[in-house]
Design an enzyme around this catalytic site. Structure first.
Site, short mmCIF file in Angstrom:
data_model
loop_
_atom_site.label_atom_id
_atom_site.label_comp_id
_atom_site.label_asym_id
_atom_site.label_seq_id
_atom_site.Cartn_x
_atom_site.Cartn_y
_atom_site.Cartn_z
CG HIS B 57 2.82 -0.75 -10.16
ND1 HIS B 57 3.00 -2.00 -9.23
CD2 HIS B 57 2.89 0.18 -9.58
CE1 HIS B 57 3.11 -1.49 -8.18
NE2 HIS B 57 3.04 -0.24 -8.12
CG HIS B 216 3.46 -1.57 -3.90
ND1 HIS B 216 2.03 -1.50 -3.52
CD2 HIS B 216 3.67 -0.75 -4.74
CE1 HIS B 216 1.72 -0.57 -4.11
NE2 HIS B 216 2.73 0.04 -5.04
#
Ligand SMILES: Nc1ncnc2c1ncn2[C@@H]1O[C@H](COP(=O)(O)OP(=O)(O)OP(=O)(O)O)[C@@H](O)[C@H]1O
Ligand SMILES: [Mg+2]
Lengths: 203, 328
Positions: B57, B216
Site C-alpha cells: 500500500h 486488496h
C-alpha cells in the site's frame, strides 16, 4: 487412544507436509473469496513450526506451546492469531496430563472457544470454526475412531461451500461467497485429517 | 510477470532498507524486525502513534512516519497483516511513557494481530489505546466496513494532535472523530499482480471496471462496463455525499487517491469533475490532496475520500508534517 509427544510431533510434521503440498490450492481458494494468501501464510508458518520440532519435549503441552508461539509470530494474517490461539489453548488444557480421548476433546473445546473469542465469530459464518465445531462433537462421543474423525472434518469442510460468509475478507462477497470452500476450513480439515492419520496408526 | 524486484521473498526486507536509505536522518529500522520508527523515537512527553498492516500500500504506512504524523509503522507480507510480536516491538520502541495509539484498519487479520500486541504490551506495563478505521462505504454494514484511504487523515490529524502534548485519551478521541467523519469509495480499472504468485489478485475484463473495490482487490459493489472519469466521479460523489451528512456551513477535505498504476494526469482529470460536482451541490471544500497515498500494488483506479471538518480538525490538518509522503 493415547497421543504421545512423538505422535504430536509426527502430526505437526504431516500437517506441514500437507500444507506445503496444498499451498497453491489453498491460496487459490482464498483468491476466490479473499486475498489469495492463505496457503502462503500457513505454509510459511508451519515450515518454521516443523523446523522447531527437533528438540526435546517433556510433554505434549510443550510441543503445542512451542507451535503456538511460532504460529503467532510467523503466520500473520487472520489465520496466524486464530491458529496460534487454538494451539495455545490446547497446550494449556493438557498441561501436566497424558492426552487420552477425553483430554483431546477438552483440548479441542478450549481451542474452539479461543478461536471464537479471538475472531468474535460463531458457527455458520463460513470460517474454520465450521470444521472445528463438528470435530469437537465427534471427539466428545464415547467411542469415536480415527476414520470418523477424518470423515467429520471432511464433510464439515465441504459444507462451507454452500454457506454465506459473514466474517473475514470473504464477507465482502456476501452471497457471492457461496459456491466456494472456505480456505481456513480446508486447512483445518487437513489438520484433523493428519491427526486422524496419526491416531489411526497408533491404535 | 515483470516487476522491479529480486527474490519475491525478499521484497519486504529490501523495501524497508530502501525506505530507510531514502530518509536516513528521520527514519530507522528496528533490527531484525519489519518495524520502522522515527529516528528520534521515543519522543519525550508525546503520545506515540503506530500504524501498519500488510505491505503493498506504499507509501502507506512507513511513508507517514515523521514529526507530525506516525512514530512507527509495522509492515506485514504483501497484503497480509503483521504478527503481534512485530507490533509489540513498535510499541516498545516508540512509547515514551505517555502511551501508544494503535491505528488499525478494519480487517479481521489486522484487528486480531494488533489486539494481541496490545495485550502483550499491557503485560509489559505499556498503556495503549486503539482506533479502528472503517471508512469504506462500499460495504453496507457499518461495523464491517474496511479501512482504506481515510486512514491517511487519521495519521495526519491524530499525529498533529499528539504533537500538541495531548493525552492518549485525547489523541484517541480526535482520531475517532476523524474516523466518524471520513468516508471513502474506490474503483478499480485493472487488477494488481501478486509478487509471490505472479497472478492477478482478481479478474476484470478489458472493458470492465469494479466499483467499490477494496485495497486488496476484495469485491466491491458491482462490475460495470467502462465509464469515463466524469461518470465515475459522479457515481462516487453521489454515493459518498449522503454518507457524510453535511449541514449548511460544513466544509470538507477531499482526497483523490491513486491505487498505484493510475497516472497523476488521470487523477487530476477525475478531481476536476469532483470539485465541479461538489460546488454544484453547494459543498465547501477546505482542502484537497491528489496523489498516491494508499495504493494497492499496481492496481489501476482511484478512491475518493470526503472528510467533514470542524475547527479542531481544520487546525490539525493544517499543522506541519515532516513525513516523507506527506510534507506540510
Ligand atoms: N473473524 C474470524 N473468525 C474465524 N475465522 C476467521 C475470521 N476471519 C478469518 N477467518 C478464517 O481465516 C481464513 C483466512 O485466513 P488468511 O490467512 O487468508 O487471512 P486474511 O483474512 O487474508 O488476513 P489478512 O487480511 O491479514 O491477509 C478464512 O478462510 C477463515 O476461515
Ligand atoms: Mg487471506
Amino acid at each position: 487412544m493415547q497421543l504421545t509427544v512423538e505422535d504430536t510431533i509426527q502430526w505437526l510434521k504431516q500437517f506441514n507436509d500437507r500444507l506445503s503440498e496444498q499451498k497453491d490450492y489453498l491460496s487459490q481458494l482464498d483468491r476466490a473469496i479473499g486475498d489469495g494468501d492463505h496457503g502462503i501464510n500457513m505454509a510459511r508458518g508451519f515450515q518454521q513450526v516443523a523446523e522447531g520440532l527437533d528438540g526435546d519435549f517433556d510433554e505434549v503441552s510443550d510441543v503445542l506451546k512451542k507451535t503456538a508461539t511460532t504460529v503467532m509470530s510467523k503466520v500473520g494474517g487472520a489465520s496466524g492469531p486464530l491458529y496460534g490461539t487454538a494451539f495455545l489453548k490446547m497446550s494449556m488444557e493438557c498441561k501436566g496430563k497424558d492426552v487420552d480421548a477425553a483430554v483431546l476433546a477438552d483440548m479441542v473445546e478450549a481451542a474452539l472457544g479461543g478461536i471464537k473469542q479471538r475472531g468474535k465469530s460463531e458457527e455458520g459464518e463460513k470460517t474454520m470454526i465450521d470444521v472445528w465445531a463438528p470435530v469437537l462433537g465427534t471427539l466428545q462421543e464415547e467411542d469415536f475412531d480415527a476414520e470418523r474423525l477424518k470423515q467429520t472434518a471432511e464433510e464439515a469442510m465441504q459444507k462451507t461451500e454452500d454457506m454465506t460468509a459473514t466474517k473475514g475478507r470473504a464477507s465482502y462477497f456476501k452471497e457471492k461467497s457461496q459456491g466456494h470452500l472456505d480456505p481456513g476450513a480446508v486447512s483445518s480439515y487437513y489438520l484433523f485429517a493428519e491427526l486422524a492419520d496419526v491416531i489411526g496408526k497408533g491404535a | 510477470m515483470k516487476k522491479l524486484i529480486n527474490q519475491p521473498e525478499q521484497i519486504i526486507d529490501e523495501m524497508l532498507d530502501g525506505i530507510v536509505s531514502a530518509s536516513p536522518s528521520s527514519v530507522r529500522r528496528l533490527e531484525d524486525t519489519t518495524v520502522l520508527v522515527r529516528k528520534d523515537a521515543p519522543v519525550d512527553g508525546k503520545v506515540a502513534l503506530i500504524s501498519g498492516g500488510g505491505s503493498g500500500h506504499e507509501p502507506a504506512h512507513a511513508g507517514y512516519i515523521g514529526k507530525g504524523m506516525l512514530d512507527g509503522a509495522v509492515s506485514g507480507e504483501v497484503f497480509t497483516s503483521p504478527t503481534p510480536d512485530q507490533v509489540l516491538e513498535a510499541i516498545k520502541a516508540t512509547d515514551s511513557g505517555s502511551g501508544v495509539l494503535l491505528v488499525i484498519k478494519n480487517y479481521s487479520g489486522d484487528v486480531m494481530n494488533f489486539d494481541m500486541a496490545a495485550e502483550l504490551a499491557e503485560a509489559e506495563g505499556i498503556e495503549t489505546a486503539q482506533v479502528i478505521v472503517r471508512d469504506d462505504i462500499a460495504v453496507d454494514d457499518p461495523e464491517n466496513r474496511r479501512g482504506v484511504a481515510g486512514t491517511i487523515y487519521v495519521h495526519k490529524i491524530a499525529g498533529a494532535k499528539a504533537e500538541t502534548g495531548a493525552s492518549l485519551e485525547e489523541v484517541q478521541a480526535t482520531a475517532q472523530k476523524v474516523i466518524d467523519n471520513a468516508r471513502t469509495m474506490g474503483v478499480a480499472l485493472s487488477p494488481c499482480i501478486m509478487p509471490t504468485s505472479g497472478e492477478p489478485g482478481f479478474e476484470l475484463a478489458d472493458d470492465e471496471i469494479e466499483l467499490g473495490i477494496g485495497i486488496h482487490g476484495e469485491a466491491g459493489i458491482e462490475k460495470r462496463k467502462q465509464m469515463t472519469a466524469d461518470e465515475i466521479a459522479a457515481e462516487l460523489v453521489e454515493r459518498l455525499l449522503p454518507e457524510v451528512d453535511l449541514a449548511d456551513q460544513d466544509e470538507v477535505a477531499v482526497m483523490v487517491n491513486g491505487m498505484g498504476a493510475t497516472p497523476e494526469m488521470e487523477l487530476h482529470v477525475f478531481n476536476r469533475k469532483v470539485q465541479d460536482l461538489l460546488q454544484e451541490k453547494g459543498v465547501k471544500v477546505y482542502d484537497t490532496i491528489v496523489g498516491n497515498f494508499m495504493t494497492s500494488l499496481e492496481m489501476a483506479g482511484c478512491s475518493l475520500t470526503l472528510l467533514k471538518l470542524d475547527d479542531e480538525l481544520k487546525e490539525l490538518l493544517d499543522a506541519p508534517s515532516h513525513a516523507a509522503a506527506f510534507k506540510k
